[in-house]
Write an enzyme that holds these catalytic residues in place. Structure first.
Site, PDB file in Angstrom:
ATOM      1  N   LYS A  13       0.850  -1.202   0.000  1.00 19.89           N
ATOM      2  CA  LYS A  13       0.000   0.000   0.000  1.00 19.89           C
ATOM      3  C   LYS A  13       0.885   1.252   0.000  1.00 19.89           C
ATOM      4  O   LYS A  13       1.959   1.232  -0.590  1.00 19.89           O
ATOM      5  CB  LYS A  13      -0.964  -0.034   1.181  1.00 19.89           C
ATOM      6  N   HIS A  99      -8.591  -3.432  -6.491  1.00 23.86           N
ATOM      7  CA  HIS A  99      -8.519  -3.459  -5.020  1.00 23.86           C
ATOM      8  C   HIS A  99      -9.658  -2.623  -4.438  1.00 23.86           C
ATOM      9  O   HIS A  99      -9.982  -1.552  -4.969  1.00 23.86           O
ATOM     10  CB  HIS A  99      -7.166  -2.924  -4.543  1.00 23.86           C
ATOM     11  N   GLU A 168     -10.908 -10.860  -1.631  1.00 26.09           N
ATOM     12  CA  GLU A 168     -10.669 -10.041  -0.447  1.00 26.09           C
ATOM     13  C   GLU A 168     -11.985  -9.437   0.035  1.00 26.09           C
ATOM     14  O   GLU A 168     -12.405  -8.378  -0.477  1.00 26.09           O
ATOM     15  CB  GLU A 168      -9.703  -8.892  -0.771  1.00 26.09           C
ATOM     16  N   GLY A 174      -7.691  -5.163   6.765  1.00 22.38           N
ATOM     17  CA  GLY A 174      -7.169  -4.289   7.825  1.00 22.38           C
ATOM     18  C   GLY A 174      -7.983  -4.271   9.101  1.00 22.38           C
ATOM     19  O   GLY A 174      -7.783  -3.409   9.948  1.00 22.38           O
TER      20      GLY A 174
HETATM   21  P1  PGA Z   1      -4.433  -6.491   5.099  1.00 18.33           P
HETATM   22  O1  PGA Z   1      -4.593  -5.968   3.593  1.00 18.33           O
HETATM   23  O2  PGA Z   1      -3.650  -7.791   5.029  1.00 18.33           O
HETATM   24  O3  PGA Z   1      -3.689  -5.426   5.810  1.00 18.33           O
HETATM   25  O4  PGA Z   1      -5.815  -6.722   5.625  1.00 18.33           O
HETATM   26  C1  PGA Z   1      -4.822  -6.833   2.524  1.00 18.33           C
HETATM   27  C2  PGA Z   1      -5.033  -6.063   1.255  1.00 18.33           C
HETATM   28  O5  PGA Z   1      -5.639  -4.965   1.298  1.00 18.33           O
HETATM   29  O6  PGA Z   1      -4.622  -6.508   0.179  1.00 18.33           O
END
Ligand code: PGA
Length: 246
Positions: A13, A99, A168, A174
């Site tokens: 990110k 995403h 996802e 997160g």
């Molecule tokens: P995270 O993010 O592992 O921090 O939950 C995953 C992503 O957004 O690809």
């Protein structure tokens, strides 16, 4: 323990600077000490780090990807944007598209479809993210949403081999929350069922960490993980890989 070939994709990110790259050395060392045919590691850092990271990775079998690309194939007057050709030219082999953080910022299925098509034309492989929101899950619309995102996002795309799908759930990103094993198995199965025998790899992403990996790695048909927060810490990232493959 799983004998399957697994993908571990790090999504950094908007984190990291030139100093952060030193943290890769531990992961490179770890990767060199393991058989090549057990897993694939891909780092998707911010665009500013694609070149320095691919240089640092050199001849290792770890690859680099970007986190988004502009839909235009050519140069143009698009302030702040970078297209897939430009990303390829600095060492990216993959790009994350669809995403949820970008969907929430306004990217719709048609735009994502165009980005996918043009990034494939530029020679990038696609990490295509799909997933339902908490409301959609509560309304029991998960399959409907996944179906629609797959259909629209992959419309008229023939080169399915160039695609990796990352499931996802938006509510798991997160948050520390992950789907139950049953929910996750069902969704992975559902996604694969849309492609028949030629299904692309399907990964899971959302709050993957070294504690929940034991539960996640045993999901049938899962081909790996897209990892945000935990991928920025080499020890945590290696722990996740070790626990999956050992
Ligand atoms: P995270 O993010 O592992 O921090 O939950 C995953 C992503 O957004 O690809």
């Amino acid at each position: 323990m799983t004998n399957k070939y697994m993908y571990f994709i790090a999504n950094w990110k908007m984190f990291g600077d030139l100093k952060t790259i030193n943290s890769l050395d531990k992961v490179i060392k770890f990767s060199k000490s393991h058989k090549k045919n057990k897993f694939k590691l891909i780092y998707c850092p911010p665009n500013t780090l694609i070149r320095p990271i691919s240089k640092r990775l050199g001849k290792t079998n770890i690859e680099v990807g970007a986190q988004n690309s502009h839909q235009n194939l050519d140069y143009g007057a698009f302030t702040g944007q970078v297209n897939s050709k430009m990303l390829k030219s600095v060492g990216a082999k993959y790009v994350i598209l669809g995403h949820s953080e970008n969907r929430m910022a306004g990217e719709d299925d048609n735009l994502i479809n165009l980005k996918i098509k043009n990034s494939i034309k530029s020679g990038l492989k696609i990490i295509f993210c799909i997933g339902e929101t908490l409301k959609q899950k509560r309304d029991k619309k998960t399959n409907q949403v996944l179906n629609s995102q797959l259909k629209k996002g992959l419309k008229s795309i023939i080169k399915i081999n160039d695609i990796i799908i990352a499931y996802e759930p938006v509510w798991s990103i997160g948050t520390g929350l992950i789907p139950s094993s049953e929910e996750l198995s069902k969704s992975i199965k559902f996604i694969k069922s849309k492609f028949g025998k030629k299904s692309p790899k399907v990964l899971y992403g959302g709050s993957v960490n070294s504690k929940n990996i034991d539960q996640l790695k045993i999901i049938p048909d899962i081909d790996g993980f897209l990892i945000g927060g935990a991928s920025q810490n080499p020890k945590k990232f290696i722990d996740i890989i070790k626990k999956t493959i050992n």
